[in-house]
Design a protein around this motif. Sequence first.
Motif, PDB file in Angstrom:
ATOM      1  N   VAL A 225     -19.909  31.266  20.313  1.00 19.43           N
ATOM      2  CA  VAL A 225     -20.325  29.916  20.679  1.00 19.43           C
ATOM      3  C   VAL A 225     -21.745  29.639  20.185  1.00 19.43           C
ATOM      4  O   VAL A 225     -22.049  28.565  19.650  1.00 19.43           O
ATOM      5  N   ALA A 226     -22.642  30.619  20.352  1.00 24.94           N
ATOM      6  CA  ALA A 226     -24.022  30.449  19.926  1.00 24.94           C
ATOM      7  C   ALA A 226     -24.116  30.225  18.422  1.00 24.94           C
ATOM      8  O   ALA A 226     -24.974  29.471  17.943  1.00 24.94           O
ATOM      9  N   GLY A 227     -23.233  30.867  17.681  1.00 25.55           N
ATOM     10  CA  GLY A 227     -23.228  30.688  16.234  1.00 25.55           C
ATOM     11  C   GLY A 227     -22.804  29.290  15.830  1.00 25.55           C
ATOM     12  O   GLY A 227     -23.227  28.787  14.781  1.00 25.55           O
ATOM     13  N   GLY A 228     -21.932  28.679  16.644  1.00 23.38           N
ATOM     14  CA  GLY A 228     -21.553  27.287  16.436  1.00 23.38           C
ATOM     15  C   GLY A 228     -20.670  27.000  15.245  1.00 23.38           C
ATOM     16  O   GLY A 228     -20.395  25.835  14.951  1.00 23.38           O
ATOM     17  N   GLU A 229     -20.183  28.032  14.559  1.00 27.67           N
ATOM     18  CA  GLU A 229     -19.414  27.760  13.346  1.00 27.67           C
ATOM     19  C   GLU A 229     -17.919  27.653  13.594  1.00 27.67           C
ATOM     20  O   GLU A 229     -17.183  27.146  12.745  1.00 27.67           O
ATOM     21  N   LEU A 230     -17.429  28.116  14.739  1.00 29.32           N
ATOM     22  CA  LEU A 230     -15.987  28.170  14.965  1.00 29.32           C
ATOM     23  C   LEU A 230     -15.589  27.495  16.274  1.00 29.32           C
ATOM     24  O   LEU A 230     -14.717  26.622  16.292  1.00 29.32           O
ATOM     25  N   ASN A 232     -16.911  26.045  20.400  1.00 33.19           N
ATOM     26  CA  ASN A 232     -17.988  25.593  21.263  1.00 33.19           C
ATOM     27  C   ASN A 232     -17.461  25.403  22.675  1.00 33.19           C
ATOM     28  O   ASN A 232     -16.236  25.313  22.897  1.00 33.19           O
ATOM     29  N   ILE A 233     -18.365  25.357  23.640  1.00 32.51           N
ATOM     30  CA  ILE A 233     -18.014  25.016  25.016  1.00 32.51           C
ATOM     31  C   ILE A 233     -18.732  23.710  25.341  1.00 32.51           C
ATOM     32  O   ILE A 233     -19.959  23.668  25.398  1.00 32.51           O
ATOM     33  N   ARG A 234     -17.964  22.640  25.501  1.00 33.10           N
ATOM     34  CA  ARG A 234     -18.528  21.324  25.776  1.00 33.10           C
ATOM     35  C   ARG A 234     -18.082  20.861  27.158  1.00 33.10           C
ATOM     36  O   ARG A 234     -16.889  20.744  27.410  1.00 33.10           O
TER      37      ARG A 234
END
Length: 389
Positions: A225-230, A232-234
């Motif tokens: 999630v931190a990497g944000g490339e695949l 996410n938690i919204r």
Amino acid sequence: MQQKQVVMRSPLSMERLSELIGLIYDAAIDPSRWSVAIEEMRIALGFATAAIRLQALPSGEVLVNVTSNIPQPYVDQMNSYGAEVLELWGGMAVVGSLPMDRPAVLSQLNPDLDTTTNRYFVECGKPQGMIDSLALPLARDGRGLGSLAFSRHVGAAPINDLQIEAAQLLIPHLQRAATINRLLDMAAIARATFQTVLDTLTAPIFLTTADLQVVHANPAAHAIVAGGELLNIRNGVLVANVSAVSSALAVAVAQAARDEGALARKGLGVPVRWQDDSAGALHVLPLRPGRGSFDASVVAAVFVARADTPFVAPTALVAALFGLTPAEARVFEQIAVGRTVEETSEVLNIGRSTVRTHLLRLFEKTGARRQAELVQLAASLAAPLAGLA
């Protein structure tokens, strides 16, 4: 020597099927439960013995090696018969070409088998009274090899279509369990409960509710999630950066909440691709209340895997995403590989007007305007799978 055996006289009931699937998923996260799972499958399908084996490749590490109703002296000998067992089934070329979605029956595959010279049969099979086998494929790729085999006693009726069809219903669930087994640190799982070991695993895992609310994510998942490339938690909800992936994931998790037995129809995994162009999949494992010490709202574990075989066809994903009927899915599958209306008509043995009617519905449901766009849709979902089989 007579082995205890129950002859199956009717198809598996939905209740019995659901029970067996539940046992398979229990074994996916707790390998000590494989003994119970294959014993119950053996009895339900009406076979004398059963044996499951799963190896990781290229290391050769044996992840699962469990038998049911086989006397220990024979169990101790079984690992020494690798070449002879392969010979029984016709050799590596034959075994490597067997379909991954159907059981294989030894007597059908090798009807001219000479059992008088095969060392495994003479020393291990015949003394137990075993005369035929049915094998279910678990894994056959660059990262793993495995199968579950059931044996028929000489005193039992020949393996029939009913047994084959019932066993086929279990294949996708067994393959999903095998995939999860390969992702987990099996030694650690054997020493602890699933939940306590989650945070030590290198495989990213999210525990979610039916609407993809994240109840727990291990450190590896948080790193994704931190990497944000695949992913996410919204607002607490697990989402993918690619809308089609999010849709497919939502379908699979919602199905896991409603009916884990039907989850196979939604595919064994959602194909994904990282920014470095490496492929992988999101694997959905149903978790019903009471399995492990999970929060009652948790219905699924989503495993993130790189370069693994998700055992799912793009057609299944498209059918799940856009609500295709079985007939529409069959037409889509033909069009997706480049066949014309006329060719699809011949392959499916239906009228051209029927194909055109299904095409119009496909256009309406998917938003495509012509056949080429359906081909592109299939290619966009299948691309992450290239080279993984």
